[in-house]
Design a protein around this motif. Structure first.
Motif, short mmCIF file in Angstrom:
data_model
loop_
_atom_site.label_atom_id
_atom_site.label_comp_id
_atom_site.label_asym_id
_atom_site.label_seq_id
_atom_site.Cartn_x
_atom_site.Cartn_y
_atom_site.Cartn_z
N GLY A 2 -20.47 17.86 7.48
CA GLY A 2 -20.13 19.17 6.93
C GLY A 2 -21.14 20.24 7.29
O GLY A 2 -20.77 21.38 7.62
N PHE A 20 -18.69 15.36 2.44
CA PHE A 20 -18.14 16.35 3.37
C PHE A 20 -17.66 17.58 2.61
O PHE A 20 -17.98 18.72 2.98
CB PHE A 20 -16.98 15.71 4.13
CG PHE A 20 -16.44 16.53 5.26
CD1 PHE A 20 -17.27 17.05 6.25
CD2 PHE A 20 -15.07 16.78 5.37
CE1 PHE A 20 -16.77 17.80 7.31
CE2 PHE A 20 -14.56 17.51 6.43
CZ PHE A 20 -15.40 18.03 7.39
N LEU A 34 -19.19 21.45 2.89
CA LEU A 34 -18.33 22.57 3.28
C LEU A 34 -18.31 23.66 2.20
O LEU A 34 -18.32 24.87 2.51
CB LEU A 34 -16.91 22.09 3.54
CG LEU A 34 -16.68 21.20 4.76
CD1 LEU A 34 -15.20 20.81 4.85
CD2 LEU A 34 -17.12 21.89 6.06
#
Length: 347
Positions: free
Chosen positions: A166, A200, A204
């Motif tokens: 990410g 992840f 993000l």
């Protein structure tokens, strides 16, 4: 009865040393001066040949490049240690069969067990039985449901893999909050997949992105190709993809090639040699991969020896082997791929 491997001297592959070097290098307070005697927590004490340690090793079937590398690194680690006798059970994806293998190790009275369970929860009870019988169990990769079932646990950083992937995507997309991010996961029922996806998503979120399209494969080439075809059909525009596993990534790349799509970049996972060669070429949508060490069982073999011989890790002041070790999840790119390629596993 599992066969006893014949011991012979050989060199461990470089990759096995990367993850376990801390076990046999460094010095501890009191090593300086030349007059002190080696201790079980010193470099000399770690390296000194001790009483023979019989270690039982059981893992899943090597039907996946990463699992094959896990097994070969474990064998190499044992063969490099003259005071280790390794008994290897046949790899299996049947939890009941693996339970019976561990029960056999208990009946044989081995000194330690290194166990990469096909299902951590399913193997917890038999691992607890071994522990209660006085046999230290080193849990590798897939955790037991009870911490007390293992004397030590060696893990890759699944959450950290997601974070690394990410963060790489965040750095590449640079504040483009309209970017479309896709994720190709492994087996959703596995805690390791859940941890990767959670890391992840968290990474993000820190840069204002989220996962717009997600599919789950099964860690196989065929599964990677089928699910990626579905993903590409459902998403006419993608800016970045994270694929959890480089073995299934062979199928992922095949589907991308068949669809004629190249408007995005991709990050892989695990660190296979073929993925690194794709990165090295500079001609693939695959720009990076996140390492998930295939040396975890080799680490487990070395830790089992130290524990059975009442030794410790020489780089630590602590006089016992730690209860839990989580390995790093670095990102491999074209800039550093030559550093990691020699230690990569073949899919």
């Amino acid at each position: 009865m599992p066969a006893v491997l014949k011991k012979r001297k050989m060199l461990i592959p470089v990759g096995a040393f990367l993850a376990v070097g801390a076990l046999v290098t460094g010095c501890t307070p009191g090593d300086e001066g030349g007059d002190s005697q080696p201790t079980n927590a010193s470099v000399e004490g770690n390296e000194a040949e001790g009483d023979t340690v019989v270690i039982g090793f059981s893992g899943p079937a090597a039907d996946h490049g990463w699992l094959g590398a896990i097994n070969s690194a474990a064998l190499a680690a044992a063969e490099d240690l003259p005071d280790v006798e390794l008994r290897v059970a046949e790899g299996t994806n049947d939890a009941n069969l693996q339970i019976s293998q561990v029960e056999q190790f208990i009946n044989d009275g081995v000194d330690a067990i290194v166990l990469l369970p096909t299902d951590g929860a399913a193997l917890t009870q038999v691992a607890t039985q071994a522990t209660e019988a006085g046999i230290p169990v080193i849990n590798v990769d897939r955790e037991f449901s009870s911490p007390s079932a293992a004397r030590a646990t060696v893990l890759g950083d699944n959450y950290g893999m997601g974070v690394s992937a990410g963060n790489y995507i965040c750095e590449k997309l640079g504040g483009n909050n309209d970017a479309v991010v896709a994720e190709i996961a492994g087996v959703d029922s596995l805690p390791l997949t859940q941890d990767r996806s959670r890391g992840f998503a968290d990474a993000l979120e820190s840069c204002g992105l989220d996962v717009d399209n997600r599919v789950a494969a099964d860690f196989t080439i065929a599964g990677g190709e089928a699910t990626t075809s579905q993903l590409l059909s459902a998403a006419p525009k993608i800016d970045a993809i994270w694929n959890h596993d480089d073995d299934q990534g062979i199928g992922v790349l095949a589907a991308i090639d068949n669809a004629g799509r190249d408007e995005f970049f991709m990050v892989g996972g695990a660190g296979s040699a073929n993925a690194m060669r794709e990165i090295q070429s500079g001609e693939s949508v695959l720009e990076a991969t996140v390492i998930y060490p295939s040396t975890q069982a080799a680490d487990g073999i070395r830790l089992a020896r130290l524990i059975a011989q009442d030794k410790a890790m020489s780089d630590l002041v602590e006089v016992e082997v730690p209860k839990r070790i989580v390995l790093n999840a670095p990102v491999v790119t074209q800039e550093n791929v030559e550093q990691y390629l020699p230690t990569a596993f073949e899919s």
